[in-house]
Design a protein around this motif. Structure first.
Motif, short mmCIF file in Angstrom:
data_model
loop_
_atom_site.label_atom_id
_atom_site.label_comp_id
_atom_site.label_asym_id
_atom_site.label_seq_id
_atom_site.Cartn_x
_atom_site.Cartn_y
_atom_site.Cartn_z
N LEU A 1 0.78 -1.00 0.06
CA LEU A 1 0.12 0.02 0.07
C LEU A 1 1.12 1.29 0.03
N ASP A 2 2.21 1.32 0.19
CA ASP A 2 2.92 2.22 0.10
C ASP A 2 3.70 2.32 -1.15
N PRO A 3 3.50 3.18 -2.14
CA PRO A 3 4.12 3.26 -3.60
C PRO A 3 5.70 3.71 -3.11
N SER A 4 5.96 4.33 -2.10
CA SER A 4 7.51 4.59 -2.14
C SER A 4 8.44 3.44 -1.92
N LYS A 5 7.74 1.98 -1.34
CA LYS A 5 8.46 0.84 -0.91
C LYS A 5 8.24 -0.08 -2.19
N HIS A 6 7.48 0.46 -3.16
CA HIS A 6 7.43 -0.75 -4.40
C HIS A 6 8.65 -1.25 -4.82
N GLU A 7 9.56 -0.14 -5.51
CA GLU A 7 10.74 -0.83 -5.92
C GLU A 7 11.66 -1.50 -5.03
N THR A 8 11.72 -1.02 -3.72
CA THR A 8 12.59 -2.23 -2.89
C THR A 8 12.08 -3.33 -2.80
N LEU A 9 10.67 -3.39 -2.45
CA LEU A 9 9.86 -4.78 -2.39
C LEU A 9 10.09 -5.40 -3.76
N ILE A 10 9.71 -4.90 -4.66
CA ILE A 10 9.93 -5.78 -6.14
C ILE A 10 11.02 -6.20 -6.26
N LYS A 11 12.34 -5.60 -5.96
CA LYS A 11 13.69 -6.03 -6.04
C LYS A 11 13.97 -7.34 -5.06
N ALA A 12 13.52 -7.13 -3.78
CA ALA A 12 13.65 -7.99 -2.93
C ALA A 12 13.06 -9.49 -3.20
N VAL A 13 11.73 -9.09 -3.60
CA VAL A 13 10.89 -10.31 -3.79
C VAL A 13 11.51 -11.11 -5.14
N SER A 14 11.51 -10.35 -6.11
CA SER A 14 12.12 -11.09 -7.27
C SER A 14 13.32 -11.95 -7.14
N GLY A 15 14.42 -11.07 -6.15
CA GLY A 15 15.71 -11.56 -6.03
C GLY A 15 15.74 -12.88 -5.23
N MET A 16 14.61 -13.09 -4.18
CA MET A 16 14.39 -14.46 -3.36
C MET A 16 13.96 -15.38 -4.35
N PHE A 17 12.90 -15.14 -5.13
CA PHE A 17 12.44 -16.15 -5.89
C PHE A 17 13.21 -16.46 -6.92
N ARG A 18 13.86 -15.93 -7.43
CA ARG A 18 15.20 -16.34 -8.38
C ARG A 18 16.09 -17.22 -7.63
N ARG A 19 16.46 -16.68 -6.67
CA ARG A 19 17.32 -17.46 -5.68
C ARG A 19 16.64 -19.14 -5.55
N LEU A 20 15.51 -19.20 -5.22
CA LEU A 20 14.67 -20.24 -4.84
C LEU A 20 14.80 -21.42 -6.19
N ALA A 21 14.53 -20.44 -7.46
CA ALA A 21 14.39 -21.17 -8.65
C ALA A 21 15.74 -21.79 -8.92
N ARG A 22 16.87 -21.15 -8.77
CA ARG A 22 18.14 -21.59 -9.02
C ARG A 22 18.99 -22.14 -7.99
N PHE A 23 18.35 -22.63 -6.77
CA PHE A 23 18.82 -23.21 -5.86
C PHE A 23 19.22 -24.61 -6.02
N SER A 24 20.38 -25.10 -5.78
CA SER A 24 20.80 -26.59 -6.41
C SER A 24 20.82 -27.80 -5.16
N LYS A 25 20.56 -27.38 -4.13
CA LYS A 25 20.81 -28.17 -3.06
C LYS A 25 19.48 -28.58 -2.46
N PRO A 26 19.31 -29.88 -1.87
CA PRO A 26 17.83 -30.52 -1.62
C PRO A 26 17.24 -29.29 -0.45
N MET A 27 15.97 -29.08 -0.64
CA MET A 27 15.20 -28.09 -0.09
C MET A 27 14.01 -28.83 0.57
N LEU A 28 13.66 -29.05 1.86
CA LEU A 28 12.67 -29.46 2.38
C LEU A 28 11.61 -28.32 3.30
N GLY A 29 10.56 -28.44 3.31
CA GLY A 29 9.38 -27.77 4.09
C GLY A 29 8.85 -28.45 4.98
N CYS A 30 8.66 -27.74 6.18
CA CYS A 30 7.93 -28.20 7.45
C CYS A 30 7.01 -27.43 7.94
#
Length: 249
Positions: A70-99
């Motif tokens: 809801l805060d447009p001033s935070k959108h650029e930082t948020l989008i960069k952080a979100v896309s970076g984390m998702f890309r890291r998940l997509a490219r991660f090579s080691k086994p990942m387990l969720g609990c």
């Protein structure tokens, strides 16, 4: 390796807790950035052979921080952080387990599609309310969900926004095991110990072969993020988000 308070390393396994500032079960931009850094370091450290994603006690993750939407001033930082984390998940090579023990909502659910195995307690629930908020799925789940659940089940889950109980999530394949005799983290750590004993290179290579083309996932992530960002400029979407934010307060 240096470990932050939201993570724990032992027996060649790094456990990461999905939480925001102040120990809330909600992810803000700093939480995304922190998770990306931890995954970067886990990728580079040969001592880390398995990663576990877990939540706070009794609640896995309630999604993203709506105040940042809801805060447009935070959108650029948020989008960069979100896309970076998702890309890291997509490219991660080691086994990942969720609990999962409790509610997994929004991004708290979509991150699970990047896990190789997901253990959940009977009280766990799963929901992705993106469409109801005027938004689109994230974390490449517009690609991963139909592959994992089948098109009709993915459509129902995302477009109707229904809450799945743990037994239904198991039948669909969203989770791999319903844990009733112990807690999900204990079961995940048991599996992590078995995986950590395997030849690391062969395990990583096999995982990457099974998961397929990470570039395709990253392209889908970029497309989703672009649509997500555009939706945050829409007045009707902002009204919905404000209404939900007030209800949650």
């Amino acid at each position: 390796m240096e470990i932050l308070h939201e993570s724990e390393f032992r027996n060649h396994t790094l456990a990461l807790t999905l939480s925001g500032d102040g120990g809330r079960p909600i992810l803000d931009h700093s939480a995304y950035e922190r998770l990306s850094r931890e995954l970067d370091r886990a990728e580079a450290d040969d001592e880390v052979r398995v990663v576990i994603l877990k939540g706070l006690s009794g609640c896995f993750c309630l999604g993203g921080d709506l105040s940042e939407f809801l805060d447009p001033s935070k959108h650029e930082t948020l989008i960069k952080a979100v896309s970076g984390m998702f890309r890291r998940l997509a490219r991660f090579s080691k086994p990942m387990l969720g609990c999962v023990d409790g509610d997994a909502i929004g991004v708290g659910c979509t991150v699970l599609f990047h896990c190789d195995l997901v253990y959940a307690s009977p009280k766990s629930t799963f929901r992705v309310p993106f469409v109801d908020l005027g938004l689109v799925p994230d974390a490449a789940t517009s690609l991963l969900a139909p592959e994992k659940l089948g098109y009709a089940s993915a459509f129902r889950f995302f477009c109707l926004g229904e809450t799945l109980k743990a037994d239904a999530a198991l039948k669909l394949g969203l989770i791999s095991d319903l844990v009733e005799d112990t807690d999900p983290e204990t079961r995940a750590r048991q599996t992590a110990r078995r995986l950590a004993k395997k030849p690391a290179r062969a395990l990583s290579q096999t995982r990457m072969l099974l998961k397929g083309d990470s570039a395709e996932l990253c392209n889908r992530i970029d497309r989703e993020i672009s649509l997500f960002h555009n939706a945050l400029q829409d007045e009707a979407t902002i009204r919905r988000l404000k209404r939900v934010s007030r209800m949650a307060a």
